[in-house]
Scaffold this active site. Structure first.
Site, PDB file in Angstrom:
ATOM      1  N   GLU A  93       0.831  -1.227   0.000  1.00 24.46           N
ATOM      2  CA  GLU A  93       0.000   0.000   0.000  1.00 24.46           C
ATOM      3  C   GLU A  93       0.855   1.264   0.000  1.00 24.46           C
ATOM      4  O   GLU A  93       0.646   2.167   0.824  1.00 24.46           O
ATOM      5  CB  GLU A  93      -0.955   0.003   1.196  1.00 24.46           C
ATOM      6  CG  GLU A  93      -2.037  -1.041   1.092  1.00 24.46           C
ATOM      7  CD  GLU A  93      -3.117  -0.955   2.173  1.00 24.46           C
ATOM      8  OE1 GLU A  93      -2.981  -0.138   3.103  1.00 24.46           O
ATOM      9  OE2 GLU A  93      -4.098  -1.719   2.069  1.00 24.46           O
ATOM     10  N   GLU A 152      -5.379  -8.671  -0.243  1.00 22.94           N
ATOM     11  CA  GLU A 152      -6.101  -8.424   1.020  1.00 22.94           C
ATOM     12  C   GLU A 152      -7.570  -8.258   0.667  1.00 22.94           C
ATOM     13  O   GLU A 152      -7.931  -7.350  -0.095  1.00 22.94           O
ATOM     14  CB  GLU A 152      -5.600  -7.158   1.729  1.00 22.94           C
ATOM     15  CG  GLU A 152      -4.210  -7.294   2.300  1.00 22.94           C
ATOM     16  CD  GLU A 152      -3.766  -6.078   3.111  1.00 22.94           C
ATOM     17  OE1 GLU A 152      -4.632  -5.407   3.716  1.00 22.94           O
ATOM     18  OE2 GLU A 152      -2.558  -5.804   3.111  1.00 22.94           O
TER      19      GLU A 152
HETATM   20  O1  AHR Z   1      -5.084  -5.982   7.148  1.00 20.34           O
HETATM   21  C1  AHR Z   1      -4.904  -4.842   7.932  1.00 20.34           C
HETATM   22  C2  AHR Z   1      -4.228  -3.709   7.199  1.00 20.34           C
HETATM   23  O2  AHR Z   1      -5.071  -3.270   6.174  1.00 20.34           O
HETATM   24  C3  AHR Z   1      -2.943  -4.009   6.485  1.00 20.34           C
HETATM   25  O3  AHR Z   1      -1.817  -3.915   7.288  1.00 20.34           O
HETATM   26  C4  AHR Z   1      -2.886  -2.956   5.419  1.00 20.34           C
HETATM   27  O4  AHR Z   1      -2.179  -3.389   4.272  1.00 20.34           O
HETATM   28  C5  AHR Z   1      -4.344  -2.661   5.121  1.00 20.34           C
HETATM   29  O5  AHR Z   1      -4.607  -1.326   5.100  1.00 20.34           O
END
Ligand code: AHR
Length: 471
Positions: A177, A296
């Site tokens: 990110e 994610e």
């Molecule tokens: O999964 C929790 C957080 O969410 C992670 O560290 C980040 O990559 C995302 O914003």
């Protein structure tokens, strides 16, 4: 079961295929965050802990979940991580500030433990490198430590740490990110793209077989979504194999129907990332096509986030320990349907996360490990979806949602040519009505398959139906 119904018609044919089900579609994510590692997978002194301090009750649930791969060590955590802190004798490992989550990290669990844990869980390890506070050299060093057979300082260090054979990590994430203003070392897209290209190229010099994932946006809702991807890929298209996409879904303030409809936003986001990547590829006259790594995804009640106390640096504080209900389980099923539907371009996905932090598995300190509602759809679909995804176009009514017109019934199917298994996954988004679903099967080589089936799916629920006759 409700008395109201609506009709759905689905035709399945082995001739209309989307793409192979890559086992990595059922990956997950283990970050040094909250109690995911410490007190989650790792709790020395727990009655169920093995000699390494790994909770065997958690390992058992991870195996039953059927996750195939684990992304580690972050997430935002990786952007301040020094991998050297997490290898070798425990007594030499430094305790550090974790700036991402305002915590204290003991480093008692690191890359060496992750590799042993993955072997025991029977999952593929996938590693992220720190492109926040670090760069090319540290990433190259980590590949040498993990993947070089021996005879060099870092590969021999791994061997001295007890791992004679290389860890052979195939999948690597180039940061996390990096578009997020809060991310440690956040930088403009072109800068990140150049760093990702330089880092990836050097990592491949150590091990040409590795696959690389460049950072896409932190969310489709980001103001720079698609612009970021385009600018990044202009710099690193030739080097990377995947571009990442993160997709979290929050029920807060939404009706059940509106919440479930947000799965369609993931459909649209995947299409947008594919279009953006293909545009860059076309402009570069490149024959190569990138894959989307949805590394994610999950339900996350973001609205419940409480900022950490700036005066405290706790060790493994409980963070994001969302408790899920049946509607969240239906949402997870729908997100898996979406991922499978894009099997031609999505080859990797990580349920975020695996234990305690927005996770299907939870633990009590010193106590039990248990399954959340979201465990079941993941486990059922991961166990059933094999072979190729079939194109499924349900004839069904739609409803109006934020992301546009959304079908009342969400569906995907897989076909395993080897044993004739046909599996249908259905999600009914209607709040009031049962989906009366007529499935026509045409042209399958096993004659017993052809014909029609009638299935009912209750409101706001999901189901996995095995239609095939296994050979
Ligand atoms: O999964 C929790 C957080 O969410 C992670 O560290 C980040 O990559 C995302 O914003």
């Amino acid at each position: 079961m409700s008395t109201e119904t609506f009709d759905v018609a689905i035709t399945l044919s082995p001739d209309f295929r989307v793409g192979r089900v890559d086992p990595r579609l059922f990956g997950s994510f283990l970050e040094h965050m909250g109690r995911a590692v410490h007190g989650g997978v790792f709790e020395p002194g727990h009655p169920e802990a093995d000699d390494d301090g790994f909770r065997t009750d958690v390992l058992d649930l991870v195996r039953r979940l059927g996750t195939t791969a684990v992304r580690y060590p972050g997430g935002s955590f990786v952007s301040g991580y020094r991998w050297e802190d997490g290898v070798g004798p425990r007594e030499h490992r430094p305790t550090r500030l974790d700036l991402a989550w305002h915590a204290t990290e003991t480093n008692a669990f690191g890359t060496d433990e992750l590799m042993r844990w993955c072997r025991r869980a029977d999952v593929e390890p996938m590693l992220a490198v720190n492109l926040g506070t670090r760069g090319v050299q540290e990433a190259v060093d980590l590949v040498e430590y993990c993947n070089h057979p021996g005879g060099t300082r870092l590969s021999d260090l791994r061997r001295a740490h007890g791992a004679e054979d290389p860890y052979d990590v195939r999948l690597w994430f180039l940061g996390n990110e990096m578009d997020g203003a809060w991310q440690i070392g956040h930088r403009p897209a072109a800068d990140y793209g150049r760093l990702a290209a330089a880092t990836g190229r050097a990592m491949r010099m150590v091990d040409p077989r590795i696959e690389l994932v460049a950072c896409g946006s932190w969310a489709p809702a980001s103001a720079t979504f698609a612009t970021w991807e385009s600018a990044v890929l202009q710099e690193c298209y030739d080097t990377v194999d995947h571009i990442s996409l993160h997709s979290y879904h929050d029920p807060t303030g939404r009706t059940p129907a509106a919440y479930l409809a947000t799965a369609h936003e993931l459909d649209l986001a995947i299409d947008a990332v594919v279009a953006t990547a293909d545009h860059v590829g076309a402009a570069l006259r490149s024959p190569k096509r990138l894959q989307v790594a949805v590394d994610e995804w999950n339900v996350w009640y973001r609205s419940r986030w409480i900022d950490p106390d700036p005066d405290r640096w706790p060790q493994a504080p409980p963070l994001l320990e969302d408790t899920y209900d049946d509607l969240d389980a239906t949402m997870v099923a729908s997100l898996l349907v979406t991922l499978l539907r894009h099997a031609d371009r999505v080859s990797l996905a990580c349920l975020a996360q695996l234990v305690n932090v927005i996770a299907p598995i939870r633990t009590d300190p010193g106590g039990a490990a248990w399954r959340q509602t979201t465990f079941e759809p993941f486990a059922r679909i991961a166990a059933a979806a094999r072979g190729e995804v079939l194109r499924v176009e349900p004839r069904v009514a739609t409803y109006e949602a934020e992301a546009g017109e959304v079908p009342l019934l969400d569906a995907t199917a897989t076909y395993d040519e080897e044993n004739g298994a046909v599996v249908l996954v259905l999600v009914n988004r209607s709040v009031t009505s049962t989906a009366r679903t007529r499935v026509a099967l045409r042209g399958f080589p096993l004659a017993t398959l052809d014909g029609a089936r009638e299935l009912e799916v209750a409101p706001l629920s999901w189901t996995v139906v095995d239609l095939g006759q296994r050979a």
